[in-house]
Scaffold this motif. Structure first.
Motif, PDB file in Angstrom:
ATOM      1  N   ALA A  42     -49.109 -22.482 -28.874  1.00 51.54           N
ATOM      2  CA  ALA A  42     -47.708 -22.813 -29.135  1.00 51.54           C
ATOM      3  C   ALA A  42     -47.540 -22.862 -30.648  1.00 51.54           C
ATOM      4  N   LEU A  43     -46.532 -22.158 -31.148  1.00 51.30           N
ATOM      5  CA  LEU A  43     -46.340 -22.024 -32.588  1.00 51.30           C
ATOM      6  C   LEU A  43     -44.965 -22.508 -32.996  1.00 51.30           C
ATOM      7  N   SER A  44     -44.883 -23.006 -34.224  1.00 52.65           N
ATOM      8  CA  SER A  44     -43.595 -23.281 -34.857  1.00 52.65           C
ATOM      9  C   SER A  44     -43.390 -22.228 -35.937  1.00 52.65           C
ATOM     10  N   VAL A  45     -42.257 -21.532 -35.863  1.00 49.71           N
ATOM     11  CA  VAL A  45     -41.971 -20.443 -36.804  1.00 49.71           C
ATOM     12  C   VAL A  45     -40.525 -20.523 -37.241  1.00 49.71           C
ATOM     13  N   GLU A  46     -40.291 -20.315 -38.523  1.00 43.71           N
ATOM     14  CA  GLU A  46     -38.928 -20.200 -39.032  1.00 43.71           C
ATOM     15  C   GLU A  46     -38.641 -18.732 -39.309  1.00 43.71           C
ATOM     16  N   VAL A  47     -37.554 -18.222 -38.711  1.00 46.13           N
ATOM     17  CA  VAL A  47     -37.197 -16.816 -38.869  1.00 46.13           C
ATOM     18  C   VAL A  47     -35.780 -16.716 -39.431  1.00 46.13           C
ATOM     19  N   PRO A  48     -35.489 -15.691 -40.208  1.00 46.67           N
ATOM     20  CA  PRO A  48     -34.127 -15.513 -40.712  1.00 46.67           C
ATOM     21  C   PRO A  48     -33.127 -15.407 -39.562  1.00 46.67           C
ATOM     22  N   ARG A  49     -32.007 -16.066 -39.711  1.00 47.24           N
ATOM     23  CA  ARG A  49     -30.995 -16.073 -38.661  1.00 47.24           C
ATOM     24  C   ARG A  49     -30.550 -14.648 -38.318  1.00 47.24           C
ATOM     25  N   ARG A  50     -30.521 -13.764 -39.307  1.00 42.14           N
ATOM     26  CA  ARG A  50     -30.066 -12.388 -39.074  1.00 42.14           C
ATOM     27  C   ARG A  50     -30.992 -11.634 -38.121  1.00 42.14           C
ATOM     28  N   THR A  98     -25.453 -23.948 -40.824  1.00 47.15           N
ATOM     29  CA  THR A  98     -25.284 -23.441 -42.187  1.00 47.15           C
ATOM     30  C   THR A  98     -26.588 -22.935 -42.787  1.00 47.15           C
ATOM     31  N   ARG A  99     -27.682 -23.072 -42.075  1.00 49.95           N
ATOM     32  CA  ARG A  99     -28.973 -22.641 -42.595  1.00 49.95           C
ATOM     33  C   ARG A  99     -29.170 -21.149 -42.377  1.00 49.95           C
ATOM     34  N   THR A 100     -29.927 -20.541 -43.294  1.00 57.79           N
ATOM     35  CA  THR A 100     -30.188 -19.106 -43.179  1.00 57.79           C
ATOM     36  C   THR A 100     -31.387 -18.823 -42.284  1.00 57.79           C
ATOM     37  N   LYS A 101     -32.152 -19.864 -41.952  1.00 57.20           N
ATOM     38  CA  LYS A 101     -33.308 -19.687 -41.086  1.00 57.20           C
ATOM     39  C   LYS A 101     -33.187 -20.575 -39.854  1.00 57.20           C
ATOM     40  N   VAL A 102     -33.809 -20.121 -38.779  1.00 55.66           N
ATOM     41  CA  VAL A 102     -33.797 -20.852 -37.511  1.00 55.66           C
ATOM     42  C   VAL A 102     -35.232 -21.194 -37.148  1.00 55.66           C
ATOM     43  N   SER A 103     -35.470 -22.437 -36.758  1.00 56.77           N
ATOM     44  CA  SER A 103     -36.798 -22.874 -36.364  1.00 56.77           C
ATOM     45  C   SER A 103     -36.982 -22.657 -34.859  1.00 56.77           C
ATOM     46  N   LEU A 104     -38.052 -21.966 -34.501  1.00 52.05           N
ATOM     47  CA  LEU A 104     -38.329 -21.649 -33.101  1.00 52.05           C
ATOM     48  C   LEU A 104     -39.704 -22.160 -32.694  1.00 52.05           C
TER      49      LEU A 104
END
Length: 299
Positions: A42-50, A98-104
């Motif tokens: 199981a990983l935590s990753v932040e990816v650009p919202r785009r 409002t953030r440019t990245k999303v945490s998944l």
């Protein structure tokens, strides 16, 4: 969530989360291990919202990362080839609008561990893929000899599976629902469209072939062979069918390990899997390429 994901023994990585790097295609993301199990991480990753599209995603199947084969590099020099099998946002949408990245939070399944001598070696990787394919095919040969022709009985099972899928298509679970992405992709590129007469005819032809032959056809896309050159696949096509074949090898191996002592269920599950794999592969081939693939012969 499937049974083996529920039953996997998980081990927390706390108190200090382990740093890692996740490569999906050409994109590389910083990651943290949240926990691990016998089957995956199981990983935590932040990816650009785009990267998630204009409207994000409402279910994990709509996320572009879902089902992708990726490379996970863990701090300490361990590397794995993994498949992303679950995706959950780790924060409320209202708090991150409002953030440019999303945490998944990504749930992954290990396809294979990448050893030091295999890294950055295309030749070695191709040989390893070929060895896996041969091992899986050899297992089916052993099954045929050990169970006195029971492998041949998989053909009726595959017919049953195809009939079941056809009945589903005629009901609420139409091909538009089951293979929504594949239909859009095939329509845009001139490939064989799931649910079409052409697709149904090709699947009917496939079910008349021995199951071992069908397995070999799927595994063909894991190998660097002259036949693939004859098919004249584009880079996009080759990437997609190789990904499907890689997933197939891992799934067949898992099925065999899990059900080798219950041949009846194994045959049924294999038949269902082959119909799904063939549909997905055909949705990445032109009609001419599909005909070539359906009639390929093995020595």
């Amino acid at each position: 969530m499937n049974a083996d994901r529920r039953n996997s023994t998980r081990f927390a990585v706390a108190p200090t989360r382990v740093k890692a790097r996740l490569q999906v295609g050409r994109d590389v993301y910083k990651a943290e291990l949240l926990d691990e199990s016998m089957a995956g991480f199981a990983l935590s990753v932040e990816v650009p919202r785009r990267k998630l599209g204009e409207n994000g995603f409402t279910c994990e199947a709509d996320c572009p990362f879902f089902g992708e084969i990726a490379r996970l590099s863990i701090e300490g020099n361990s590397q794995y080839e993994i498949q992303i099998i679950s995706i959950v946002p780790r924060e409320d949408e209202s708090s991150s609008a409002t953030r440019t990245k999303v945490s998944l939070r990504l749930g992954t399944r290990v396809v294979r561990e990448i050893y030091q001598e295999d890294r950055n070696s295309l030749g070695r990787n191709l040989r390893l893929i070929g060895a896996v394919a041969v091992a899986v095919i050899f297992s089916f040969y052993c099954t045929a000899h050990s169970y006195s022709g029971q492998l041949a009985a998989m053909v009726p099972q595959a017919e049953t599976a195809l009939a079941q899928i056809s009945s589903l298509w005629s009901g609420g679970n139409s091909p538009e629902r089951i293979y929504r992405k594949e239909i859009a992709h095939a329509s845009a590129h001139g490939f064989v469209i799931p649910g079409s007469d052409a697709m149904n005819d090709l699947l009917a032809l496939a079910q008349k072939q021995p199951s071992l032959h069908r397995v070999q056809k799927v595994m063909l896309f894991q190998q660097d062979s002259p036949f693939l050159d004859q098919m004249n696949l584009s880079t996009l096509q080759l990437r997609e069918v190789q990904k499907i074949a890689l997933e197939a090898g891992a799934e067949m191996e898992r099925l065999w390990k899990q059900l080798q002592n219950n041949q009846e269920i194994f045959e049924q599950r294999l038949g269902e899997l082959l119909v799904n794999l063939e549909t997905r592969i055909l949705a990445n081939l032109t009609p001419a390429q599909a005909e070539m693939w359906m009639h390929v012969q093995f020595g």
